[in-house]
Design an enzyme around this catalytic site. Structure first.
Site, PDB file in Angstrom:
ATOM      1  N   HIS A 141       0.889  -1.399   0.407  1.00 11.79           N
ATOM      2  CA  HIS A 141       0.053   0.517  -0.049  1.00 11.79           C
ATOM      3  C   HIS A 141       1.017   1.518  -0.055  1.00 11.79           C
ATOM      4  CE1 HIS A 141      -3.835   3.149   1.136  1.00 11.79           C
ATOM      5  NE2 HIS A 141      -2.327   3.250   2.180  1.00 11.79           N
ATOM      6  N   GLU A 205     -11.019   2.505   2.983  1.00  7.50           N
ATOM      7  CA  GLU A 205      -9.874   1.361   3.366  1.00  7.50           C
ATOM      8  C   GLU A 205     -10.137   0.758   4.300  1.00  7.50           C
ATOM      9  OE1 GLU A 205      -6.335   5.247   2.336  1.00  7.50           O
ATOM     10  OE2 GLU A 205      -6.649   4.321   3.885  1.00  7.50           O
ATOM     11  N   GLU A 207      -9.448  -2.280   7.199  1.00  4.90           N
ATOM     12  CA  GLU A 207      -8.622  -2.407   8.072  1.00  4.90           C
ATOM     13  C   GLU A 207      -9.182  -3.097   8.999  1.00  4.90           C
ATOM     14  OE1 GLU A 207      -7.033   1.647   8.951  1.00  4.90           O
ATOM     15  OE2 GLU A 207      -6.601   2.756   7.044  1.00  4.90           O
ATOM     16  N   GLN A 246      -7.773  15.084   1.316  1.00  8.23           N
ATOM     17  CA  GLN A 246      -6.152  14.449   1.452  1.00  8.23           C
ATOM     18  C   GLN A 246      -4.703  15.074   1.056  1.00  8.23           C
ATOM     19  OE1 GLN A 246      -5.998  10.705   2.524  1.00  8.23           O
ATOM     20  NE2 GLN A 246      -3.799  10.342   2.850  1.00  8.23           N
ATOM     21  N   LYS A 258      -9.822  12.339   6.251  1.00  3.64           N
ATOM     22  CA  LYS A 258     -10.214  11.493   7.436  1.00  3.64           C
ATOM     23  C   LYS A 258     -11.369  11.761   8.053  1.00  3.64           C
ATOM     24  CE  LYS A 258      -6.396   8.807   5.410  1.00  3.64           C
ATOM     25  NZ  LYS A 258      -6.454   7.739   5.055  1.00  3.64           N
ATOM     26  N   THR A 262     -15.448   7.399  10.686  1.00  3.12           N
ATOM     27  CA  THR A 262     -14.629   6.156  10.185  1.00  3.12           C
ATOM     28  C   THR A 262     -15.348   5.273  10.741  1.00  3.12           C
ATOM     29  OG1 THR A 262     -12.520   7.737  11.045  1.00  3.12           O
ATOM     30  CG2 THR A 262     -12.725   5.272  10.987  1.00  3.12           C
ATOM     31  N   THR A 365      -4.276   0.668   5.601  1.00  2.00           N
ATOM     32  CA  THR A 365      -5.273  -0.381   4.479  1.00  2.00           C
ATOM     33  C   THR A 365      -4.580  -1.157   4.324  1.00  2.00           C
ATOM     34  OG1 THR A 365      -4.999   1.789   4.142  1.00  2.00           O
ATOM     35  CG2 THR A 365      -5.844   0.137   1.921  1.00  2.00           C
TER      36      THR A 365
END
Lengths: 441, 441
Positions: A141, A205, A207, A246, A258, A262, A365
């Site tokens: 990544h 992303e 995770e 970003q 971001k 989330t 990620t």
């Protein structure tokens, strides 16, 4: 290797019928979470398609005195105080719950009154997340995004000497199912023009996140050998990203790109449930620099990786309308992590930083080497330049309004019953402000 | 300009004798804080060298019914719920407190029982800080540090189109007086060698912080015109920094280089107390790009700056032993801010990010153009390369063990009584781990 006890016995079955077959929540899992039902939030444990209401079970007198206090904390509307009690307490409660929910339990008839269908509740955040830290642990990544940005050194040297991370935003962590509103902000169009507009380059992303159990004091670093004991459990994390914002703003790291939201999955799969799935950490190769002692361990039970596979599936509005299951864009696993969660935690506290119960440490990620293992659209579509076919006669460079991302995760190992993480999902809602402003140079 | 009411009247005097002369806390200030006394934490307001225990005053029946509920919240061991009530509530309580503490108040005799000497209490954090955001608003600071690092473009273009920021660490925010332990971590020696050792380049950063009052909902940005109303008040912030760690690790922004501790002053000077000191924001010049509408305001009462001067003073162990006042290294003010707090807040929420009561938004290092206005040692000593004379036959490139940094701040304006912020101090303690490890290339 990690301790594997009778709660992992593959022969163990529950008297809750739905916990068998392909359930993500067999009796070997027993993840903790917080649910709302009849206007009240409380802690529970998932079993099949049901939830055991821990407080209700306690009121029925089902827990032995040795775990009654722990059960009382696990029944609260946030799990922080339960998590703070540490590994021994959660292991004890897990063993007790395993016994209560096992076929043949003398409490089975009584406990029916403490069961609720998952379909009848609304899941909540499992805990208050005081601080959210997002790491950068996938080498593929880091390398791909570095090249995409045209960096001369796509992987900075520090990536291989320490687990790189940034502080995330706690106030915008939301439980799976919460829609994500497309953010408006400053970003540059392909021609270089700076605009303030709803971002086009909206990404997910994929995770995995570790939630801290017992914390540490300020100026008292956690040694690597003890790091795993500070992790209560794990959940799926969608680190939604507005790439254009970003890329423009990022001088001191990600901020508004971001912090608009989330997502996390509601069930916390405990470190104990994942014990059978632990495996050695990625072997360091000849190109890798030597590790400083505080990041070095020979004990994979304490500091290793886990056999966990993850996926991110796109469901477009038309797929949902047609009842289609969606298109899985990313299939990855923890083997792409250059650093283990134990190393991340030991490093995080190495400067004396205190971690508190409920703090979230996310993997970053989880992209592997192959195209299908790329765990975000930025990689899958080369920064939106090469849209991918997502089936149903549709393609995507970035996420469009109405798109839904559904993340899932599972732990597998031959000889053991597989366990799942449930879902982490979210639908993209249109931006609040839709006008676009261009500032002339 | 902002509303100036009778609570700012320069003729107003308190029946508390110590509130006159050069007190930082005259009756025109009335900052809120939390103190511990006799094992109990509760909210109070500073007046001279005393504290009015708000809960005790409420029990004495001193507040009119219209502010009784607000006073009850301001008496709690954390001020978040009080702050959440918003500007009207804190203005009402301020007016009531001003009347109670004014000379001639019929409650004066009764209220003696609710007074405590500040010397007899231990101040606490005024609120739980859910999220801590640190901005980068000084152009001279950004330019100097960029040049020090040898960047081709010391001030990135985004600096002038938006207030750059990063998420800080909430768990390590401590109240003034808490010692800071020198962190251990990875950093490069002058020769380029990477070591893991107690950091040598320990620095302070002189900042002002805004604490959020009323919050905003997710996906509901705060317009600039309303931003000031969301700021409950201000405190001093020492953003302790381990520069060597920061420079090596910083790929996604500051992390362990900052997260070992951040100090804040205990008294929150309210937006209402600072109203007379508001002044126009720094004028944008011909070199500055045009502002996007969400950062543009003609109303300085809503979005302007303040006449606030700050200082950072070093007291070495020998200075403390000899009872010397210390050497003031930095003298700065808010005029170096390229962005106002209102712009910072509006930008922060522009992507839909929710701010919660008690959240901390810090200014970043408040360095001006002149040498004495440089607000950290990194600038004052050119990254430690040119140590400065600090008096008492001592010099400093970076902070040594035993050094104390004392920050102060004052608001001045002709025709008004000056008010102060109290102190933000901390002594450097030796690293927990003292061994140094070098990894060969």
């Amino acid at each position: 290797m990690a301790v594997v006890d009778q709660t992992h016995d593959p022969e163990l079955r529950s008297w809750v019928a739905s916990a068998h077959g392909h359930s993500e929540f067999p009796i070997q899992n027993l993840p903790f979470g917080v649910f709302e039902h009849a206007g009240r939030q409380r802690g529970g444990v998932a079993i099949g398609d049901q939830i055991l209401d821990i407080g209700a079970a306690a009121e029925l007198g089902c827990f032995p005195p040795s775990v009654a206090d722990v059960a009382r904390l696990a029944a609260l509307p946030r799990l922080n105080d339960f998590m703070a009690m540490g590994e021994e307490a959660s292991t004890a409660l897990r063993k007790s719950l395993s016994g209560l929910l096992a076929a043949g339990s003398p409490n089975a008839a009584k406990l029916q009154a403490a069961l609720l269908a998952q379909s009848e509740v609304v899941m909540q955040l499992p805990c208050d997340v005081g601080d959210f830290t997002d790491f950068l642990t996938s080498l593929p990544h880091t390398d791909r995004l570095g090249r995409l940005k045209g960096l001369q050194e796509p992987v900075p040297p520090a990536f291989k000497t320490l687990p790189v991370a940034y502080h995330g935003r706690s106030s915008t962590i939301r439980v799976s199912g919460t829609p994500v509103t497309r953010p408006t902000g400053q970003w540059r169009r392909a021609g270089g023009e700076l605009v303030c507009a709803p971002v086009e380059s909206l990404d997910y992303e994929l995770e995995l996140g570790a939630l801290i159990g017992r914390g540490n004091q300020l100026a008292a670093p956690v040694p690597l050998a003890q790091a795993q004991q500070h992790i209560f459990g794990y959940c799926l994390v969608n680190d939604w990203s507005a790439k254009g914002i970003q890329w423009w703003e990022q001088i001191l790291g990600p901020f508004l790109g971001k912090s608009f939201m989330t997502s996390v999955s509601p069930w916390v799969v405990t470190s104990q449930a994942l014990a059978p799935f632990r495996m050695p950490a990625r072997a360091r190769g000849g190109d890798d620099p030597a590790l400083f002692p505080y990041l070095r361990s020979a004990d994979d039970a304490a500091a290793g990786s886990m056999s966990v596979q993850l996926s991110a599936t796109l469901r477009t509005p038309s797929m949902r309308e047609q009842g289609l299951p969606g298109h899985t864009i990313s299939r990855s696993d923890l083997q792409c992590m250059y650093w283990t969660f134990a190393q991340m935690l030991a490093h995080h506290s190495s400067n004396g930083c205190c971690l508190r119960p409920g703090d979230l440490l996310a993997s970053g990620t989880l992209s592997g080497e192959t195209p299908e293992s790329m765990a975000c659209l930025s990689e899958r579509t080369a920064g939106g330049a090469k849209p991918i076919d997502v089936g149903n006669a549709q393609s995507r460079g970035w996420l469009l309004d109405g798109d839904e991302i559904v993340m899932q995760g599972h732990a597998h190992r031959p000889g053991y019953v597989s366990i799942g993480f449930g879902q982490c999902s979210g639908v993209v809602k249109p931006a609040v402000q839709s006008e676009s402003v261009v500032i002339p140079d």
